[in-house]
Write a protein that holds these residues in place. Structure first.
Motif, short mmCIF file in Angstrom:
data_model
loop_
_atom_site.label_atom_id
_atom_site.label_comp_id
_atom_site.label_asym_id
_atom_site.label_seq_id
_atom_site.Cartn_x
_atom_site.Cartn_y
_atom_site.Cartn_z
N LEU A 133 4.42 12.10 -3.04
CA LEU A 133 3.89 12.35 -1.79
C LEU A 133 5.17 11.13 -1.39
CD1 LEU A 133 1.53 13.83 -0.82
CD2 LEU A 133 3.70 14.93 -0.89
N VAL A 134 4.64 10.20 -1.88
CA VAL A 134 5.42 8.35 -1.53
C VAL A 134 6.73 8.25 -2.52
CG1 VAL A 134 5.01 6.30 -1.97
CG2 VAL A 134 2.80 7.45 -1.54
N ALA A 135 7.54 8.99 -3.27
CA ALA A 135 8.32 8.55 -4.28
C ALA A 135 9.37 10.13 -3.55
CB ALA A 135 8.01 8.83 -5.57
N GLY A 179 24.57 11.68 -15.19
CA GLY A 179 25.61 10.67 -14.05
C GLY A 179 24.50 10.71 -12.47
N ALA A 180 23.68 10.30 -13.21
CA ALA A 180 22.41 9.95 -11.46
C ALA A 180 22.00 8.39 -11.48
CB ALA A 180 20.99 10.33 -11.51
N LEU A 181 21.22 8.17 -10.52
CA LEU A 181 21.20 7.24 -10.33
C LEU A 181 20.68 5.43 -10.86
CD1 LEU A 181 19.77 7.51 -6.52
CD2 LEU A 181 22.58 6.23 -7.10
N PRO A 182 20.48 4.43 -10.71
CA PRO A 182 20.27 3.48 -11.49
C PRO A 182 18.70 3.51 -11.52
CG PRO A 182 21.18 2.37 -10.29
CD PRO A 182 21.68 3.62 -10.73
N MET A 183 17.51 3.33 -12.28
CA MET A 183 16.08 3.44 -11.65
C MET A 183 15.83 1.88 -12.06
SD MET A 183 13.93 4.21 -14.65
CE MET A 183 14.74 6.14 -15.44
N THR A 184 14.59 1.44 -11.75
CA THR A 184 13.62 0.37 -11.55
C THR A 184 12.11 0.81 -11.29
OG1 THR A 184 13.43 -0.88 -9.31
CG2 THR A 184 15.66 -0.98 -10.41
N ALA A 185 11.18 0.18 -11.85
CA ALA A 185 9.89 0.07 -11.36
C ALA A 185 9.80 -0.07 -10.69
CB ALA A 185 9.16 -0.92 -12.68
N VAL A 186 8.79 -0.04 -9.30
CA VAL A 186 9.20 -0.43 -7.79
C VAL A 186 7.39 -0.64 -7.57
CG1 VAL A 186 11.64 0.34 -7.03
CG2 VAL A 186 9.06 2.14 -7.44
N ILE A 187 7.73 -1.80 -7.17
CA ILE A 187 5.91 -2.13 -6.27
C ILE A 187 5.77 -0.62 -5.52
CG2 ILE A 187 6.32 -2.95 -4.33
CD1 ILE A 187 4.00 -4.14 -7.00
N VAL A 188 5.77 -0.30 -4.89
CA VAL A 188 5.39 0.52 -3.65
C VAL A 188 4.69 1.76 -4.02
CG1 VAL A 188 5.91 1.89 -1.53
CG2 VAL A 188 6.90 0.00 -1.92
N ARG A 189 5.36 2.69 -5.37
CA ARG A 189 5.11 3.65 -5.96
C ARG A 189 4.04 3.03 -6.81
NH1 ARG A 189 11.01 6.02 -6.84
NH2 ARG A 189 11.54 4.24 -4.98
N SER A 190 3.83 1.90 -7.93
CA SER A 190 3.00 2.07 -8.57
C SER A 190 1.84 1.09 -7.76
CB SER A 190 3.58 0.44 -9.57
OG SER A 190 4.88 0.52 -9.98
N THR A 217 0.65 -1.41 0.00
CA THR A 217 -0.13 0.08 0.03
C THR A 217 0.97 1.11 -0.34
OG1 THR A 217 -0.42 0.35 2.51
CG2 THR A 217 -1.73 -1.53 1.26
N SER A 218 0.08 2.35 -0.43
CA SER A 218 1.09 3.83 0.04
C SER A 218 1.78 3.95 1.50
CB SER A 218 -0.10 4.97 -0.06
OG SER A 218 -0.17 5.21 0.39
N ASP A 219 1.45 3.02 2.09
CA ASP A 219 2.06 3.21 3.40
C ASP A 219 3.61 2.58 3.61
OD1 ASP A 219 -0.12 4.92 4.35
OD2 ASP A 219 -0.32 3.95 5.53
N ASP A 220 3.43 2.05 2.70
CA ASP A 220 4.71 0.93 2.70
C ASP A 220 5.66 1.39 2.03
OD1 ASP A 220 3.14 -1.38 3.47
OD2 ASP A 220 2.38 -2.04 1.56
#
Length: 531
Positions: free
Chosen positions: A60-62, A330-341, A8-11
């Motif tokens: 707000l989650v991200a 020069g930034a961080l790598p990304m992935t799809a993330v389950i919390v934000r999704s 959930t959005s609280d995780d």
């Protein structure tokens, strides 16, 4: 396996779920969040209201997670925001999974930190850029779907190992201490570090603040629904920041460099590091782990809604494009993330507009309010990541696996321990090797039945799959047969007979026939595959 709680959005964990695992969220659990009603054809943006509201929730989650992951990775906090912005504005616009949200993830924190420490921040951009290029290539070659064939035990073990190292490392950050380099040392030196904290007032204050942050995250889901409209991670960081300002607590806060000052495209000299074997191994690890996390997350998100399904190869290309841009900056790598999704879906998002807008809000925050980051206490961010790391360790699932599938539980545990004891890349390779070995062993089902009536020929029946893995058992039994009586070897029950087994059986029959009373009578299998 036991049912894991639907994110959930609280995780604050960024762990993905396997597409075939019972841990994956069920669409029926949140069916009220999906709307199959077709939008009016005359409306240009029929779901703008829903997507706009969802984008604010995802933002707000991200926000705290982007900052926390960057600080834990040993890079400027702004670079986490850059990756979140690219995840929204670049990957968000591309085809693949329409409701999945991308950004910096806790699952890559340990690997990024190790890469920055070993190769330096300028080379990180090269690693991420090449990772993105490889992901695009794999998507073009339609290799995305093959990531679904990775053993779930290896994936769970990988995440558990990452979680353990992340927890150990962030406990040092929580008290303002420097963490040891290796994952094993982080764990082994924890007791001594905690003893030292008891005699240091400032360190103890930091520890209490971090522990309070974790407590807020744990208890947030039990509060009334109206209160929980604010994401737990944001609330925890906000309360910690307020406590530091009001009580004037002596704790470290995030260093602010400014968005433009933090963005450092890799130089030509940095690309020269590609000649090193160590850097190439790191790139392979980034590529495999980031791709696996993204595609497992996509499968989990698909079960959260009844809209369009993920196109895995296109999603891999989208992730690669995002990482290529992140690398160039020069930034961080990304992935799809389950919390934000999950937060995106549960907030009512209907189209990709929500994730694009969340990138816009991150950009506006980074451009207009960068100094706000300087008030955020590092112990609070460490607490968020300790909580995220704990969610990556599937304690209940391991217990269930041990009762039902001990081989899978062993693979999970060995993968996790190997990552802690050795490194991320080697740990994953060890896990994959164990999974392959287990599969090969289980595929070699073989039954050997020996019938000896005391008189007449001794009969040996082989059925199943005869491979080199079972040779010791076969030969030990056959060589123990009496040589003073005829022997009949019946292979008619075999479905598979590999070259090593056939050769070994022929040699045994020849030796036994020469030493015995008469040649061994062999009945060949009627239908058998050979290899």
């Amino acid at each position: 396996m036991s049912e894991r709680q639907t994110p959930t959005s609280d995780d604050s964990s960024d762990s993905p779920n396997s597409p075939n695992s019972p841990n994956s969220p069920k669409a029926s659990d949140i069916s009220q969040m999906s709307d199959t009603t077709k939008p009016p054809t005359s409306a240009k943006f029929p779901y703008l209201k829903q997507d706009f509201a969802a984008s604010l929730v995802v933002f707000l989650v991200a926000l705290p997670l982007c900052v926390g992951v960057a600080v834990a990775s040993g890079v400027p906090a702004e670079l986490g925001l850059v990756t979140g912005i690219v995840g929204g504005l670049v990957t968000g616009l591309m085809r693949g999974s329409s409701l999945q949200v991308s950004g910096p993830a806790a699952g890559l924190t340990v690997l990024v930190y190790e890469a920055v420490q070993e190769f330096g921040l300028p080379v990180l951009g090269v690693i991420v850029l090449v990772t993105g290029a490889l992901q695009i290539l794999m998507g073009v070659l339609k290799l995305g779907r093959w990531f679904r064939a990775i053993s779930i035990s290896v994936v769970e073990g990988m995440l558990a190992g990452i979680g353990l190292v992340l927890i150990a490392g962030q406990l040092y950050s929580m008290v303002g201490a420097k963490a040891p380099e290796s994952g094993l040392d982080k764990v082994l030196e924890l007791p001594g570090m905690l003893v030292d904290v008891l005699g240091d007032g400032d360190a103890l204050t930091s520890l209490v603040l971090g522990a309070a942050t974790i407590a807020v995250l744990v208890l947030w889901k039990r509060l009334p629904k109206r209160v929980r409209t604010v994401p737990g991670a944001l609330a925890a960081v906000g309360l910690a920041t307020l406590a530091v300002l009001v009580l004037d607590l002596p704790v470290a806060t995030v260093e602010v460099k400014g968005l433009l000052d933090s963005v450092q495209p890799p130089s030509l000299d940095a690309f020269g590091e590609l000649a090193g074997v160590g850097l190439l191994g790191t790139i392979v690890a980034f590529t495999l782990i980031a791709s696996a996390e993204s595609l497992f997350s996509a499968a989990a998100v698909d079960r959260l809604h009844d809209g369009a399904r993920t196109e895995y190869d296109k999603e891999l290309i989208a992730q690669g494009a995002g990482n290529a841009v992140c690398g160039a900056l020069g930034a961080l790598p990304m992935t799809a993330v389950i919390v934000r999704s999950a937060a995106n879906v549960q907030a009512g998002a209907r189209t990709k507009a929500s994730r694009v807008l969340h990138g816009v809000w991150l950009l506006l925050f980074a451009a207009l309010l960068p100094d706000v980051l300087g008030y955020i206490p590092i112990p609070a961010l460490a607490g968020i990541l300790v909580h995220a790391g704990a969610k990556l360790v599937p304690v209940r699932e391991i217990a269930v696996l041990w009762r039902e599938h001990r081989g899978e539980a062993l693979i999970l545990a060995v993968t996790a321990v190997s990552i802690v004891a050795v490194s991320m890349f080697e740990g994953v390779l060890i896990g994959l090797a164990l999974a392959v070995a287990k599969t090969a062993w289980e595929a070699s089902h073989l039954k050997l039945e020996i019938i000896d009536k005391g008189a007449g020929p001794v009969q040996a029946y082989l059925s199943g799959n005869a491979t080199f893995l079972r040779l010791p058992k076969i030969l030990d039994s056959l060589e123990a047969l009496p040589q003073d009586r005829p022997v009949e070897l019946d292979l008619s029950g075999l479905h598979h007979l590999d070259h090593a087994c056939r050769t070994a059986l022929e040699n045994w029959a020849e030796r036994h026939g020469e030493a015995g009373t008469e040649p061994v009578k062999v009945t060949e299998p009627a239908r058998v595959t050979t290899g």
